[in-house]
Design an enzyme around this catalytic site. Structure first.
Site, PDB file in Angstrom:
ATOM      1  N   ASP A  74       0.756  -1.254   0.000  1.00  0.00           N
ATOM      2  CA  ASP A  74       0.000   0.000   0.000  1.00  0.00           C
ATOM      3  C   ASP A  74       0.788   1.307   0.000  1.00  0.00           C
ATOM      4  O   ASP A  74       0.206   2.348  -0.233  1.00  0.00           O
ATOM      5  CB  ASP A  74      -0.996   0.008   1.171  1.00  0.00           C
ATOM      6  CG  ASP A  74      -2.344   0.585   0.765  1.00  0.00           C
ATOM      7  OD1 ASP A  74      -2.564   0.793  -0.443  1.00  0.00           O
ATOM      8  OD2 ASP A  74      -3.183   0.847   1.644  1.00  0.00           O
ATOM      9  N   HIS A 362       1.858   4.329   6.254  1.00  0.00           N
ATOM     10  CA  HIS A 362       1.665   4.958   4.944  1.00  0.00           C
ATOM     11  C   HIS A 362       0.406   5.823   4.881  1.00  0.00           C
ATOM     12  O   HIS A 362       0.078   6.339   3.806  1.00  0.00           O
ATOM     13  CB  HIS A 362       1.668   3.900   3.832  1.00  0.00           C
ATOM     14  CG  HIS A 362       0.609   2.863   4.015  1.00  0.00           C
ATOM     15  ND1 HIS A 362       0.847   1.689   4.670  1.00  0.00           N
ATOM     16  CD2 HIS A 362      -0.693   2.835   3.645  1.00  0.00           C
ATOM     17  CE1 HIS A 362      -0.274   0.973   4.689  1.00  0.00           C
ATOM     18  NE2 HIS A 362      -1.215   1.646   4.073  1.00  0.00           N
TER      19      HIS A 362
END
Length: 962
Positions: A74, A362
């Site tokens: 991701d 993230h």
């Protein structure tokens, strides 16, 4: 692991045991095992090491396993720094997903989606790690079974009506598999598998089966399992299909693939592969900037929420300094009184590591979380910062020998010189109230490997003060008014005192601010020049002021003169004492844009926002000169004001740099859908090629292309960007926090400072970015001329390295001196003993950096067996461009091409049981980590020899000499 740890805390013994059994049997694999799945654009390598280590160690201590396969589906783009760190942590394989769609197309065309990732500086294949890149748009089931999402979606059985997930957007929905339809369904699925397999070299194929927020009920998991088992049974019982399908873990996949690659060599003619695993190409470089479709480039998140990107780095440097102090405290003092403070603080230290680790997620440091989540991150980091500062202020008393007894119970005599009242405001300087007849102690901690000579600044309430060193000797100092970003009241009424300090490596030094000390010259007031179109600036007492006459104004030190345009308050050029000069043409501008937290989508080029007029204060002193500008803009309250400073201090690195501090307030709806930049338009002929860093660890070459849109030419800038001219001259900008950078025209370097966006950009956040906070962004600008001509940077495809001076400027900015002030003033008649602390036998070589010195588990400190080392030292050797001044003009005495002896590193401390370990501290077999040097002789002789670019960790024991 941050989630697994929460589940573990609340689970019964029985559940824990069955979990451990599943993992030990290989039925469940933990991949990556970091505290989070970290961002790779904005995260600094120190924080990445910390977060993976925190997760991996928790996992090893709790469940007894160490991961060897990394899983990062991701993060929005990927950095080779990650490949390097994972390799040196004992990982064997990695899996990645989000890379530019055109790149996926190119790699799949040549069957290069599986490759060996090698570092750009590595000639010996010692950094090689195997990578699997997923081939399609997303990691969900419609985009993992094969190239046709409309078909794959029909095999996501959780999307049938009973589970509440989104149905298939392509209109064909999953059908329960039965004996009647199994043949038709199995052949349809197998056709997708076959098509996908043509993109890879081997006959082993990975098909992930999951998505975000899945497997929340047993029924859902059963449904996927039941249906697939029927399909697999059909495929496996028909030899004519020539396929075998089964459930497996990532380890099962990589193991099967490696066994196949050992039997069959898939190498292409003329291909450079790797001796470690044959049959695959070796590639180097990074995967920024990511685009998932059309002209949508994910370069906005390099800058989103810059306030918290700044706090991230402050927490990082404070954690590093705290860990050093704790290690030194435990190393030097072996009385139980001193051990009580670190051991009692242990749980707060763990919390601080975990709060820093959590923010590397993230959707954390990227600025792509919902407002209330950002607030939670902010509160966690703030709480940890305060805890660490309290610990440090007590630890300095222990290290200076002020008191050892009851350190853990008594409140500290000191407090941090900078304090934050809450999680989302800038720190303020503690004002020292220097009453007549008193003195105030100020203590500095130097977290770097060499002695630091530096001009420092503290705030005082009264201007009539003198500065003394710890031997009670007078020191020259300068006083100037404190300024603030308020055009109606630029002078706060307080004062800044500057003087030069010298603080030993990893050590402490005390200074005194005194009022009424007879034998000392008082701080010398700076001269002020004021410019204001409305003449509203009144001269503050006790300074001499004059009007800024003419169109230009200068500030200077002995190396450089800076010329400003008075009407706009912007830097124009830099002149050097050899007569050469550089045009800089500072411009502050704004983009109008329609992006969101992830995407930068400008409508055309940026427009300058500074108009003629505004206010300017020029401070001229013998130690620091400054131009402060509160510019006139179309708005009543300017979104930006800024200071430019140069310093005079012999033997300091500061002499060579220009300090820029931008105060940014993108607040209120006037700035909706606006993005604020600063642009330096120089006369450097860089052919639109520049270099920006990856994770504060290495540089990457960037070239601006017309064929991709403006937003695709923006790159991450966690700590440094520079341009190089054909004559070798360099223009570098060091930053204290992550931002985005571009060189859109020859000689231009532009950096984005903040962004405020009204709409969601459809990438998963589901909200706008409107929670801007006032933020101060600091740059150190360095202009260097090389002394030997090198290869033209245009033709050189490899990244260039910073000069030694540039490395040191960056380290000083990232790891500043930590200042602490006494809470109470002392009477001048009470002269304290000289107080300093200097632990190193000699400063380390200039190109050797201490990434960390710490006690990983202070709570277990007193129970550890004597032969088990309790301390960890992590060292990194810089790679620097030797065509610039070797000494780096930075008072370097030695370099790390000579071995450093760990045994004699500390004064008064013996180093025992030194042994090399992996960066996550879990492997001692250095062969499996890829290191080429002989690390084994550290244990016998204590010699450490590190190649440039390498990071090495050592476990060791510290004991006072008997």
């Amino acid at each position: 692991m941050s989630y697994l740890e929460r589940w573990w805390k609340d689970s019964s013994e029985t559940k824990r045991d069955s979990f451990i059994n599943l993992v030990k049997n290989g039925q469940l694999e933990i991949v990556g095992g970091g505290w989070v799945m970290n961002d790779e654009a904005n995260s600094h390598y120190f924080a990445i090491i910390e977060q993976i280590t925190e997760g991996n160690r928790w996992l090893n201590e709790t469940i007894g396993v160490i991961p060897k396969n990394s899983w990062a589906i991701d993060p929005f783009g990927y950095s080779p720094t990650m490949a390097y760190l994972l390799r040196r942590m004992g990982f064997e394989n990695m899996l990645i997903q989000r890379t530019h769609y055109e790149l996926k197309k190119e790699l799949s065309l040549h069957k290069n989606l599986e490759y060996i990732w090698r570092q750009s500086w590595d000639a010996e294949e010692s950094t090689d790690i195997f990578v699997h890149m997923m081939p399609f748009y997303s990691y969900d089931i419609p985009h993992t079974c094969g190239p046709e999402p409309a078909i794959c979606c029909q095999f996501d059985f959780a999307r049938s009506n009973n589970f509440g997930y989104e149905l298939c957007p392509w209109g064909q929905h999953p059908v329960e598999t039965s004996q009647d339809n199994v043949q038709e369904r199995a052949l349809l699925l197998l056709d997708q598998y076959r098509k996908k397999s043509t993109l890879y070299r081997t006959n082993t194929l990975l098909v992930p089966l999951g998505d975000d927020f899945r497997y929340v009920s047993t029924d859902e998991a059963e449904s996927q399992f039941r249906n697939y088992q029927l399909l697999f049974d059909y495929i496996n019982s028909n030899p004519s299909l020539n396929a075998e399908a089964k459930f497996g873990t990532l380890e099962d996949y990589f193991q099967t693939l490696r066994e196949e690659a050992d039997r069959v060599n898939y190498s292409r003619p003329g291909e450079v592969g790797s001796g470690q695993l044959e049959g695959f190409p070796s590639l180097s470089g990074d995967f920024f900037t990511y685009s998932d479709r059309q002209q949508d480039y994910w370069s906005g998140y390099y800058v989103s929420r810059p306030f918290f990107k700044a706090v991230d780095r402050v927490l990082e440097q404070t954690l590093r300094a705290t860990e050093m102090m704790m290690a030194l405290l435990l190393g030097y003092c072996h009385r139980s009184q001193c051990e009580r403070l670190p051991m009692g603080f242990s749980h707060k230290l763990t919390a601080a590591r975990r709060n820093l680790a959590l923010f590397q997620h993230h959707d954390g440091v990227t600025g792509t979380a919902k407002d209330h989540v950002v607030q939670d991150y902010g509160n966690r980091m703030h709480a940890s910062l305060q805890d660490l500062q309290i610990f440090m202020s007590k630890a300095i008393e222990g290290l200076l020998g002020i008191r050892h007894d009851k350190l853990d119970q008594n409140p500290s005599q000191f407090e941090s010189e900078q304090v934050r009242s809450k999680y989302d405001v800038q720190p303020v300087h503690k004002a020292i109230s220097a009453r007549e007849g008193t003195h105030h102690s100020v203590v500095f901690f130097n977290p770097s490997e060499q002695t630091r000579e530096e001009i420092v600044m503290v705030i005082v309430n009264r201007p009539d003060v003198a500065v003394l060193d710890s031997n009670w000797t007078c020191i020259q100092s300068q006083i100037s008014p404190e300024l603030q970003n308020d055009k109606n009241k630029i002078f706060t009424g307080r004062h800044r005192v500057h003087w030069k300090v010298s603080v030993p490596a990893l050590g402490l030094q005390t200074y005194y601010i005194a009022n009424g000390f007879g034998g000392c010259e008082k701080a010398k007031p700076a001269r002020l020049k004021l410019y204001s179109e409305s003449n509203s600036l009144t001269c503050p007492i006790p300074y001499a002021c004059s009007k800024a006459e003419g169109d230009v104004a200068d500030i200077q030190n002995k190396h450089q003169t800076l010329t400003f345009d008075v009407n706009h308050g912007l830097l124009q050029k830099i002149s050097f004492k050899d007569g050469s000069q550089n045009f800089v043409g500072e411009e502050i501008g704004m983009y109008s844009s329609t992006g969101g937290a992830y995407l930068f989508k400008p409508d055309g080029d940026s427009q300058p926002i500074i108009e003629a007029g505004g206010q300017m204060v020029i401070t001229e002193g013998h130690l620091m000169q400054e131009v402060y500008s509160y510019p006139r803009t179309a708005w009543e309250k300017s979104p930006i004001s800024h200071s430019t400073r140069v310093y005079n201090g012999d033997n300091t690195i500061q002499e060579f740099l220009i300090e820029k501090e931008y105060h940014v307030e993108l607040l209120g709806n006037d700035f909706n859908d606006r993005e604020l930049i600063v642009r330096y338009k120089t006369d450097i002929d860089n052919k639109r090629i520049f270099y920006s860093d990856l994770n504060g660890f290495q540089m990457s070459r960037r070239e601006t292309y017309d064929k991709i849109p403006l937003q695709g030419n923006y790159y991450p800038m966690p700590s440094l960007a520079f341009m190089q001219a054909s004559n070798g001259q360099r223009f570098s900008v060091h930053t204290r926090q992550s931002l985005g950078v571009a060189s859109l025209k020859e000689g231009w370097l532009e950096i984005m400072l903040d962004r405020r966006l009204v709409r969601d950009d459809g990438r998963g956040l589901g909200q706008a970015v409107m929670d801007n906070r006032p933020v101060n962004i600091v740059f150190h600008i360095l202009v260097e001329s090389n002394i030997s001509t090198t290869l033209s940077s245009v033709s050189n495809p490899f990244p260039l390295s910073p000069s030694l001076l540039s490395h040191r400027v960056g380290a000083h900015l990232n790891y500043p001196l930590h200042a602490f002030v006494a809470k109470k003033a002392q009477d001048l008649s009470m002269q304290p003993l000289p107080r300093s602390f200097s632990p190193l036998a000699a400063p380390l070589p200039c190109d050797l950096h201490i990434v960390g010195l710490k006690v990983p588990r202070p709570s277990k400190y007193s129970q550890t067996l004597p032969e088990d080392p309790r301390f960890v030292l992590i060292l990194q050797r810089y790679h620097w461009d030797s065509s610039y001044c070797r000494k780096g003009r930075s008072q370097c005495v030695s370099f790390a091409d000579e071995p450093v002896n760990l045994f004699y590193m500390f004064k008064g401390l013996a180093v025992r049981n030194a042994r090399a370990t992996s960066l996550n501290l879990l492997h001692e077999d250095t062969e499996m980590l890829g290191y080429t040097e002989q690390l084994a002789d550290v244990a016998q002789e204590g010699h450490v020899l590190i190649s440039p670019m390498e990071i090495q960790a050592y476990k060791l024991e510290l004991r006072p000499h008997q």
